[in-house]
Design a protein around this motif. Structure first.
Motif, PDB file in Angstrom:
ATOM      1  N   ASP A 108       8.265  64.866 -45.527  1.00 38.81           N
ATOM      2  CA  ASP A 108       9.543  64.146 -45.412  1.00 38.81           C
ATOM      3  C   ASP A 108      10.585  64.721 -46.378  1.00 38.81           C
ATOM      4  N   GLY A 129      15.257  60.253 -43.107  1.00 40.32           N
ATOM      5  CA  GLY A 129      14.274  59.730 -42.172  1.00 40.32           C
ATOM      6  C   GLY A 129      12.967  60.490 -42.275  1.00 40.32           C
ATOM      7  N   ALA A 130      11.950  59.952 -41.638  1.00 42.50           N
ATOM      8  CA  ALA A 130      10.629  60.565 -41.693  1.00 42.50           C
ATOM      9  C   ALA A 130      10.533  61.760 -40.747  1.00 42.50           C
ATOM     10  N   ASP A 186      15.476  64.295 -38.169  1.00 45.25           N
ATOM     11  CA  ASP A 186      14.293  63.585 -38.666  1.00 45.25           C
ATOM     12  C   ASP A 186      13.639  62.838 -37.509  1.00 45.25           C
ATOM     13  N   GLN A 236      10.930  61.229 -36.687  1.00 41.82           N
ATOM     14  CA  GLN A 236      10.344  59.886 -36.733  1.00 41.82           C
ATOM     15  C   GLN A 236      11.285  58.857 -37.366  1.00 41.82           C
ATOM     16  N   GLY A 237      12.472  59.287 -37.736  1.00 41.50           N
ATOM     17  CA  GLY A 237      13.404  58.368 -38.370  1.00 41.50           C
ATOM     18  C   GLY A 237      14.619  58.043 -37.534  1.00 41.50           C
ATOM     19  N   ASP A 238      14.770  58.752 -36.382  1.00 40.47           N
ATOM     20  CA  ASP A 238      15.937  58.569 -35.503  1.00 40.47           C
ATOM     21  C   ASP A 238      17.236  58.708 -36.286  1.00 40.47           C
ATOM     22  N   SER A 271      19.698  63.936 -41.338  1.00 37.77           N
ATOM     23  CA  SER A 271      20.032  63.960 -42.755  1.00 37.77           C
ATOM     24  C   SER A 271      21.086  65.018 -43.019  1.00 37.77           C
ATOM     25  N   GLN A 325      23.967  60.564 -43.618  1.00 30.21           N
ATOM     26  CA  GLN A 325      23.043  60.504 -42.494  1.00 30.21           C
ATOM     27  C   GLN A 325      23.790  60.081 -41.240  1.00 30.21           C
TER      28      GLN A 325
END
Length: 309
Positions: free
Chosen positions: A151, A171-172, A188, A190-192, A195, A207
Motif C-alpha cells: 500500500d 487507498g489500498a 489504488d 482496492q481503495g476506489d 492517490s 486523492q
C-alpha cells in the motif's frame, strides 16, 4: 547485440512518422500494432504465455512486452518483428521505457525494480515494497513503482537506483502509476481512489474518488482518466483541481489506458469486450471502438508518435 541494431534503426533513411498503439491480448497470446490515424491493425505478433505488460519506446523504435506466465521479456520493432528476448522469471511484470533504449522492469515476487540497458543487461536493481506492479518514469531522473501489497509507492533515482522516498497511498493496493505535470498518480485498486503524490517531497497531497477497482491513469486535455475495471467506465477529473468531471462508459473490464500522441484523448483496452476504445478528451465522446484479439490488457505506456528515421 540489440543496442547496435537499434543504432542502425535510428540512422536509417527518413520515413513518415505515424501515431501507433501496441496492444497486448493476453487470452490470444498476441501483440497488435494499431495505426491510430485509421484504427487499423497493421501488424501482429504471436507471443506465447499470456502477454500483458507493454511499453513502447518511439525514439528507439521498439516495444517491450512481458509474457506473464513465463516472465520472458520480448523486444520487437514497430512492425512487430522480434529483435531480442530475455528470460526474467515468473515475477517479471511492470514495464517502462528508460529513454536510452533500455527498460525498467518490476519483479512481483522478488519485490525489486531493475533497470536494463539496450542490450537487456542489468544496470542496477533495487528493492521495492511487496508485489510491485506498475512502474513509471518522469523522464527527468525519477522512476516510481506501485507496491501493491505494501500500500505504497517507492520513488527512485532513475540513474542510480537510489531510493528517495516511500509514500503510503490514500487507498489500498496501488496498481498503475503515472507521472504528470510534476506529480505522481497511483490507481489504488482496492481503495476506489487515485492517490496524488509530490514525488520530490515524498508526500501524499491529494486523492480522487473513482469507480470500482481503478487500474491505471492517463492524462489528456487537462484532464485525468482512470479505468474502472468492475464498472466498465472511465472516471474523468480535472488534472489541476482534482475535481470530478464525468464518468464515461467504455467497455467491459477496462484496464490499460494511454494518452493519444497528439494529446486529443486516450486509448482504453477493454479486456472482456475485446476492444480498444478511443475517447475524446474534450467532448468525452467515444470516437472509435476497434476490435482486438481476445483479452486486450495493454498494461503500460502503449501509444506514441513514431519517430522519423
Amino acid at each position: 547485440m540489440r543496442g547496435a541494431f537499434l543504432a542502425l534503426l535510428l540512422t536509417g533513411s527518413p520515413v513518415l512518422a505515424g501515431d501507433l498503439a501496441f496492444v497486448t491480448s493476453q487470452n490470444a497470446d498476441a501483440l497488435s500494432v494499431i495505426d491510430l490515424g485509421t484504427g487499423a491493425i497493421i501488424a501482429t505478433a504471436d507471443i506465447p504465455d499470456a502477454p500483458a505488460p507493454v511499453a513502447y519506446d518511439p525514439q528507439a523504435g521498439c516495444v517491450y512486452v512481458i509474457a506473464a506466465d513465463s516472465g520472458r521479456l520480448h523486444v520487437l520493432d514497430e512492425d512487430a518483428r522480434p529483435l531480442a528476448h530475455r528470460d526474467l522469471g515468473a515475477g517479471a511484470f511492470g514495464l517502462a521505457a528508460a529513454g536510452d533504449g533500455g527498460v525498467f522492469v518490476t519483479d512481483w515476487y522478488g519485490a525489486r525494480l531493475t533497470r536494463l540497458d539496450a542490450d537487456l543487461q542489468p544496470v542496477w536493481s533495487a528493492p521495492t515494497g511487496d508485489a510491485p506492479a506498475g512502474v513509471a518514469t518522469d523522464g527527468m531522473g525519477l522512476v516510481a513503482t506501485a507496491d501493491r501489497d505494501s500500500d505504497q509507492v517507492s520513488i527512485f533515482d532513475a540513474g542510480t537506483g537510489a531510493l528517495l522516498h516511500r509514500v503510503a497511498t490514500a487507498g489500498a493496493h496501488p496498481f498503475g502509476v503515472t507521472f504528470h505535470d510534476g506529480q505522481l498518480f497511483s490507481a489504488d485498486v482496492q481503495g476506489d481512489v487515485v492517490s496524488v503524490i509530490d514525488p520530490v517531497a515524498g508526500l501524499l497531497t491529494g486523492q480522487v474518488p473513482t469507480g470500482s477497482h481503478p487500474y491505471a491513469v492517463a492524462f489528456a486535455g487537462g484532464r485525468g482518466f482512470v479505468t474502472d475495471q468492475y464498472d466498465g467506465t472511465v472516471t474523468v477529473f480535472d488534472a489541476a483541481t482534482l475535481d470530478p468531471v464525468a464518468t464515461v462508459t467504455v467497455g467491459d473490464y477496462p484496464e490499460g489506458i494511454a494518452t493519444l500522441p497528439d494529446g486529443s484523448g486516450v486509448a482504453v483496452a477493454n479486456w472482456d469486450s475485446d476492444t480498444l476504445t478511443i475517447l475524446d478528451a474534450k467532448t468525452l465522446v467515444v470516437t472509435h471502438s476497434i476490435d482486438m484479439p481476445s483479452g486486450p490488457r495493454a498494461f503500460g505506456s502503449f501509444t506514441g508518435r513514431q519517430a522519423p528515421r
